[in-house]
Design a protein around this motif. Structure first.
Motif, PDB file in Angstrom:
ATOM      1  N   GLN A 139       0.439  -1.256  -0.341  1.00  0.00           N
ATOM      2  CA  GLN A 139      -0.140   0.228  -0.197  1.00  0.00           C
ATOM      3  C   GLN A 139       1.280   1.438  -0.110  1.00  0.00           C
ATOM      4  N   LEU A 158      -6.663  -3.137   7.767  1.00  0.00           N
ATOM      5  CA  LEU A 158      -7.420  -1.306   5.752  1.00  0.00           C
ATOM      6  C   LEU A 158      -7.908  -0.836   6.168  1.00  0.00           C
ATOM      7  N   ASN A 193      -4.768   5.519   2.218  1.00  0.00           N
ATOM      8  CA  ASN A 193      -5.277   3.918   2.905  1.00  0.00           C
ATOM      9  C   ASN A 193      -5.226   3.153   1.201  1.00  0.00           C
ATOM     10  N   SER A 194      -5.949   4.483   0.266  1.00  0.00           N
ATOM     11  CA  SER A 194      -7.081   3.435  -1.128  1.00  0.00           C
ATOM     12  C   SER A 194      -6.772   3.344  -2.310  1.00  0.00           C
ATOM     13  N   PRO A 196      -3.671   2.768  -5.008  1.00  0.00           N
ATOM     14  CA  PRO A 196      -3.103   1.544  -4.913  1.00  0.00           C
ATOM     15  C   PRO A 196      -2.005   2.680  -5.106  1.00  0.00           C
ATOM     16  N   GLN A 248      -8.575  -6.444  -3.044  1.00  0.00           N
ATOM     17  CA  GLN A 248      -7.990  -5.117  -3.532  1.00  0.00           C
ATOM     18  C   GLN A 248      -7.741  -5.394  -5.139  1.00  0.00           C
ATOM     19  N   ASN A 270     -11.809  -1.718  -2.499  1.00  0.00           N
ATOM     20  CA  ASN A 270     -10.720  -2.518  -0.906  1.00  0.00           C
ATOM     21  C   ASN A 270     -11.878  -3.073  -0.581  1.00  0.00           C
TER      22      ASN A 270
END
Length: 799
Positions: A139, A158, A193-194, A196, A248, A270
């Motif tokens: 991540q 996550l 976090n989201s 990529p 993911q 995710n």
């Protein structure tokens, strides 16, 4: 803002400079495309490399005569004279191919990368490239956590709340940007976090001193995530699956036609149950007789899911704009909240939901209106919806069961919800954010920059669980912030000395309107309570570097930095267990860096780089999450407060080594003391925590990694990469009490990736925390243990 308007007004009367471009095709005598040839304007550093189709383009040329030098490893060099007297000049160039290999001479073309350029300006900065990480199950926060001087603070798996620590400065003192736009504009569902790594070009991590082009009120540093800007026709997609039912995926596509019309689209998804095991000091059940039963349990209500997409359309690399893109960004997330600030009490039925719709305009143009003037504008409107839901009235234990009393009856919470009073609180926010910048190159060695950032927030809160008398009252939260900066850059002594001087102005107004129930004539009535505050400060700084030798450089930087309280710190955020505090004062700090860089040195296939940086942060009115100083108190929610004076002194070092472009090794470490420096209280008494290490700050971190590349494994032209990573975090205190101390953490990861011969398909496998070490962060909130992930990545660059 007035400075920017004045410059734009003056430039309008400066007239349009006549400029044109040279386009063409380079080919060999047999009509074969001369891919990889270079076309350079004699006497300048301006050059381009011929693309796959043999095409090239040189823009922004004032009318006049130019000599072009064309070089190729396969042909004899050639010079061509071109007169630019119209907006576009087309030329075809034929090269004579060399058939005798002995006649070939090495043609070496060096182009300074952005990474090298920003380092040479003297800032303490890490530039993280994501090309390799995009193939693995890493991540964006993983990449940052492995970067020197950076520590990611995460409350769980996550999707859990994240804060950042850079050399002893943490929380909102570290500002996060997406392409220079503050990340809070996009809402909780579009976060680091989201996003990529496959969607990211690079990550810039500035420590202590932040350049003027990121005009904002960052105090201890900034993280700028630069999304991919490539306008070539390409498609990339990946999907991964792993422990805790984690799935993911992302897809990224771009298209550009010959006229410059560009469309780019990407999407991500995710999901994770986050049902990993937890154990230790905070994980216990209370038996009916009051006895503590320490157990090893799975998190039972910690699921996270998010998805989103981004669509951009416009024009790139055309005469009237280098970049003009209009975009829409939409995202949503759902996050179950397993516990509060500490892990003493598990929740069941407390969750948050977020959605954001973001529209933006991105425009940039070199030689805007007049030659050597560059202009850029990013303007963003965001509509965010955030909901926190907490209405379950029972206490639960770590088995996910209702907690029972002495006589076997379920125990009710004291307040009627998992945390505080029952709530279904809606926060609707409208945000307007714009950043405008002008760069003017006076001469090759002198440049001035003006940058203005405006951030306006209009937030309305509505709680369905409030009494009707207050529920119909519109609770508003308004914040307006403007940060303006002016900078001057210069180079001297054949570019061996580089200096950057800057001034910044910080202006903010915040206002909130709340209902207050009072009794008048025996009846309850609602009155409006208005709280407002206006803030204005000035800051300044500098960064400089000097190259003693071509590959030995010393650097220094300093800044008087101001950090204005953020919206969540002032207004609160129930989803992150934050209580409002409208009386917060700005945080101020004097920041200093001094460092060096050796390399990269390349000796007989051995390549290495060594760098180091010492730092000092001297802070007043430090803003921190309120820290408990009472035994056995595990606060579930708390406000941010002004702690007082603090000082952080330390150093960081980094070492990178590679052999024959096959074996890679690296290590970085960061060590500092972050001390509380308020000695006396208002009555002249010595404070008990004077000169103590600030709690909840890991002050010694070390990261190391190894990688080896095998070629032609199983298949010809294939690649097999093996990876090893380890990290060490020294014990740190979670409160002012010396008994609240974590143990040392030493997680280790293994991984491999296999690249198929066509370079389009990559399969990777990652084993995280292979020895199942107990790892934790903020106030000892535990993070996932041993986990395994597999990922499939597909790339298509030509269609």
């Amino acid at each position: 803002m007035r400075i920017l308007y004045a410059l734009l007004f003056m430039m309008t009367f400066s007239g349009w400079s006549q400029t044109g471009k040279i386009t063409g095709k380079v080919y060999f005598t047999n009509n074969e495309t001369a891919f990889g040839a270079s076309v350079q304007i004699t006497g300048t550093k301006k050059f381009v490399v011929v693309d796959n189709d043999g095409q090239f383009e040189i823009k922004g040329l004032a009318y006049g005569s130019y000599d072009l030098e064309i070089s190729s490893m396969e042909a004899k060099p050639k010079k061509v004279n071109v007169s630019v007297n119209r907006p576009s000049h087309q030329i075809n160039i034929e090269l004579e191919k060399i058939t005798d290999p002995k006649a070939l001479k090495e043609v070496k073309i060096e182009k300074k990368s952005f990474k090298k350029d920003i380092i040479e300006k003297g800032f303490a900065v890490n530039v993280i490239e994501t090309q390799e990480a995009a193939k693995r199950n890493l991540q964006t926060n993983d990449l940052l956590d492995r970067s020197g001087g950076v520590r990611i603070r995460q409350n769980g798996g996550l999707g859990s709340a994240v804060t950042y620590n850079i050399n002893g400065m943490s929380g909102n003192a570290i500002r996060i940007f997406i392409d220079g736009v503050p990340i809070q504009t996009y809402g909780a569902s579009f976060s680091l976090n989201s996003i990529p790594p496959a969607l990211i070009e690079r990550i810039e991590v500035f420590k202590g001193v932040v350049p003027a082009y990121l005009a904002d009120d960052s105090l201890g540093g900034a993280i700028n995530v630069v999304l991919k800007k490539g306008a070539k026709n390409s498609l990339n997609a990946s999907v991964s699956y792993g422990s805790f039912n984690t799935v993911q995926s992302n897809v990224n596509a771009s298209f550009r036609d010959k006229n410059g019309f560009t469309v780019k689209a990407n999407a991500f998804q995710n999901y994770s149950d986050n049902d990993y095991e937890v154990w230790g000091k905070w994980v216990y059940n209370i038996a009916p007789n009051g006895r503590y039963e320490y157990i090893r349990a799975k998190r039972f209500e910690s699921m996270y899911r998010s998805f989103g997409g981004r669509l951009e359309a416009g024009f790139t690399n055309v005469d009237w704009a280098d970049n003009l893109l209009i975009s829409y960004n939409g995202s949503q997330d759902y996050n179950q909240i397993q516990h509060g600030q500490y892990m003493t009490k598990p929740y069941k039925g407390r969750f948050s939901e977020s959605a954001a719709h973001v529209f933006s305009l991105n425009y940039s143009k070199k030689d805007f209106l007049i030659k050597n003037l560059d202009f850029s504008l990013i303007s963003v409107y965001s509509h965010r919806n955030d909901v926190i839901n907490d209405t379950v009235k029972w206490n639960y234990n770590w088995n996910g069961e209702k907690a029972l009393g002495l006589y076997g009856q379920p125990i009710l919470t004291n307040t009627g919800a998992q945390q505080g009073a029952p709530t279904i609180n809606h926060m609707k926010s409208d945000i307007f954010n714009t950043r405008a910048g002008l760069n003017y190159t006076i001469t090759e060695n002198h440049k001035v920059l003006v940058n203005v950032m405006t951030y306006i927030l209009d937030r309305n809160d509505y709680d369905e669980m409030q009494p009707e008398i207050t529920r119909n009252f519109i609770i508003t939260r308004d914040l307006a912030k403007t940060v303006s900066s002016f900078a001057y850059e210069m180079t001297a002594f054949q570019s061996r000395l580089r200096a950057n001087l800057f001034l910044k102005n910080y202006n903010m107004k915040n206002e909130q309107r709340d209902p207050q129930i009072v009794t008048e004539n025996g009846q309850n009535v609602v009155k409006e309570v208005v709280t407002s505050k206006r803030t204005n400060y000035n800051g300044y700084g500098m960064a400089t570097s000097y190259s003693i030798l071509p590959k030995i450089m010393v650097m220094a930087s300093a800044e008087k930095a101001i950090r204005l309280p953020s919206e969540n710190e002032i207004f609160g955020n129930p989803g992150e267990n934050i209580i409002s505090n409208s009386g917060l004062k700005p945080e101020q700090s004097n920041n200093f860096n001094a460092g060096f860089r050796f390399g990269p040195y390349d000796i007989n296939h051995h390549k290495f780089t060594i760098s180091g940086n010492a730092f000092w942060r001297n802070t007043e009115d430090k803003i921190v999450r309120q820290i408990s100083d009472r035994v056995n108190e595990a606060i579930q929610a708390s406000p941010f407060v002004n702690l007082g004076k603090a000082q952080s002194v330390g150093f960081e070092a980094s070492f990178q080594y590679s052999y024959n472009n096959r074996f890679f090794a690296g290590m970085n470490l960061s060590k500092f003391n972050s001390l509380f420096k308020d000695k006396y209280d208002k009555n002249g008494n010595i404070l008990p925590n004077y000169n103590k290490q600030l709690p909840n700050e890991p002050f010694f971190n070390l990261n190391a990694n190894l990688q080896y590349n095998f070629r032609n494994v199983i298949q010809s032209k294939s690649e097999l990469n093996l990876y090893y990573y380890c990290g060490y975090v020294a014990p740190f205190y979670t409160s002012w009490l010396e008994t609240d101390r974590t143990t040392a953490q030493f997680p280790q990861d293994l991984g491999l990736s296999y690249v198929f011969p066509n370079k389009q398909i990559t399969v990777s496998f990652d084993a995280r925390n292979v020895f199942d070490e107990q790892v934790y962060d903020n106030f000892a909130a535990q993070k996932p243990g041993r986990a395994f992930y597999v990922k499939l990545n597909y790339t298509l660059n030509k269609f």
